[in-house]
Scaffold this active site. Structure first.
Site, PDB file in Angstrom:
ATOM      1  N   GLU A 142       0.839  -1.190   0.000  1.00  0.00           N
ATOM      2  CA  GLU A 142       0.000   0.000   0.000  1.00  0.00           C
ATOM      3  C   GLU A 142       0.878   1.245   0.000  1.00  0.00           C
ATOM      4  OE1 GLU A 142      -3.108   0.211  -0.451  1.00  0.00           O
ATOM      5  OE2 GLU A 142      -3.878  -1.799  -0.033  1.00  0.00           O
ATOM      6  N   CYS A 143       0.356   2.323  -0.588  1.00  0.00           N
ATOM      7  CA  CYS A 143       1.138   3.548  -0.727  1.00  0.00           C
ATOM      8  C   CYS A 143       1.086   4.435   0.499  1.00  0.00           C
ATOM      9  CB  CYS A 143       0.650   4.352  -1.929  1.00  0.00           C
ATOM     10  SG  CYS A 143      -1.025   5.011  -1.717  1.00  0.00           S
ATOM     11  N   GLY A 144       0.244   4.116   1.448  1.00  0.00           N
ATOM     12  CA  GLY A 144       0.156   4.938   2.645  1.00  0.00           C
ATOM     13  C   GLY A 144      -1.219   5.532   2.857  1.00  0.00           C
TER      14      GLY A 144
END
Length: 310
Positions: free
Chosen positions: A273-275
């Site tokens: 996940e990118c955050g």
């Protein structure tokens, strides 16, 4: 004007969440809006019903989920990077008879490191869906990739990956939610994308009270592709080159036959996940650690100066 939902001031939000509530909304700028409670049992019931949806009914039911969101959730927006799933949602919304004041606006986070094909798609989307409002948010204080590098250093995604996620994605997202008074978002996440998304619920509530609805959570990649083709929806040209999931250019590769849909994202890293969809507390802790480190370094510099002068 949409109302920003916030925890009711007389409630201990932490204790409410732990004992009962998946979401608590309080009084916003419109006093006519009622407080809305999603209890954990209620969320569990809704998601249990939705996860057993039969494939032949998915299109109709997805539309019903979207209709429910529009009529039930003030401050509703769609967050998108214009991946296939988000495009399906956008197209479905465009074909629904929605009064103009209730049209769902889009929020796009321009990290300044998207592929040129992604940016070109944004303009095609504007043309194809002229009634849709698009809100673009960039990292604070910068407008270009060169600006970003001057402010944060070259290849921040390599030197400090967590800081990159914060300044390029998480902070702009939080700024967008605050400025637009976002209370609920439609996302393009699906279970078939694997990783942490494998047990994704259709309706979620994050630790800050933001409602996240994943209307196509039950769809497969092929079902999403079929919809795009059958409805002539504009899509990213990179998909025809093997990029099944598309993010920033520096962390996205084509996937190989047999690999998971998102296998090309952050390849070789233990990251999925990118955050944006990680707990906000993770970044709050990270920022606290960064500030403590900065203060410690400043103290060392001050002490070194004293020693030199003495």
């Amino acid at each position: 004007m949409s109302s920003r939902w916030s925890p009711a001031p007389d409630l201990d939000v932490r204790s409410v969440r732990e004992t009962e509530s998946g979401y608590v909304s309080g009084s916003g700028s419109e006093s006519s809006l009622p407080d809305i409670y999603f209890t954990k049992p209620h969320l569990a019931f809704l998601n249990r019903q939705l996860q057993f949806l039969k494939p032949q009914g998915m299109l109709t039911y997805a539309a019903e989920i979207l209709q429910w969101c529009i009529t039930s959730l003030p401050g509703l927006y769609q967050t998108t990077a214009f991946g296939l799933t988000g495009l399906v949602t956008l197209d479905m919304l465009s074909k629904m008879k929605i009064p103009r004041p209730q049209l769902v606006d889009l929020v796009f986070l321009d990290t300044l490191h998207h592929f040129s094909e992604t940016i070109a798609l944004v303009e095609r989307i504007r043309s194809h869906y002229p009634l849709v409002n698009l809100h673009i948010y960039k990292p604070e204080g910068v407008n270009t990739a060169n600006d970003f590098a001057r402010k944060h250093g070259d290849k921040l995604w390599e030197t400090n990956d967590e800081l990159y996620d914060w300044v390029a994605k998480v902070e702009p997202a939080q700024r967008a939610y605050r400025e637009l008074q976002v209370a609920a978002v439609l996302t393009g996440r699906r279970r078939s994308q694997g990783g942490k998304r494998g047990d994704l619920d259709v309706i979620e509530v994050d630790e800050a009270g933001l409602i996240k609805v994943n209307p196509l959570a039950n769809w497969s990649f092929s079902q999403v592709q079929d919809y795009i083709k059958q409805n002539d929806v504009p899509y990213n040209e990179l998909l025809d080159r093997g990029y099944n999931s598309i993010g920033d250019w520096h962390s996205t590769q084509p996937t190989k036959a047999g690999e998971d849909e998102r296998a090309g994202r952050w390849k070789g890293q233990a990251k999925t996940e990118c955050g944006i969809h990680n707990p906000r507390s993770k970044f709050a802790q990270y920022l606290q650690e960064q500030e403590a480190k900065r203060q410690e370094e400043a103290l060392h510099r001050a002490l070194d100066g004293l020693e030199v002068s003495s």
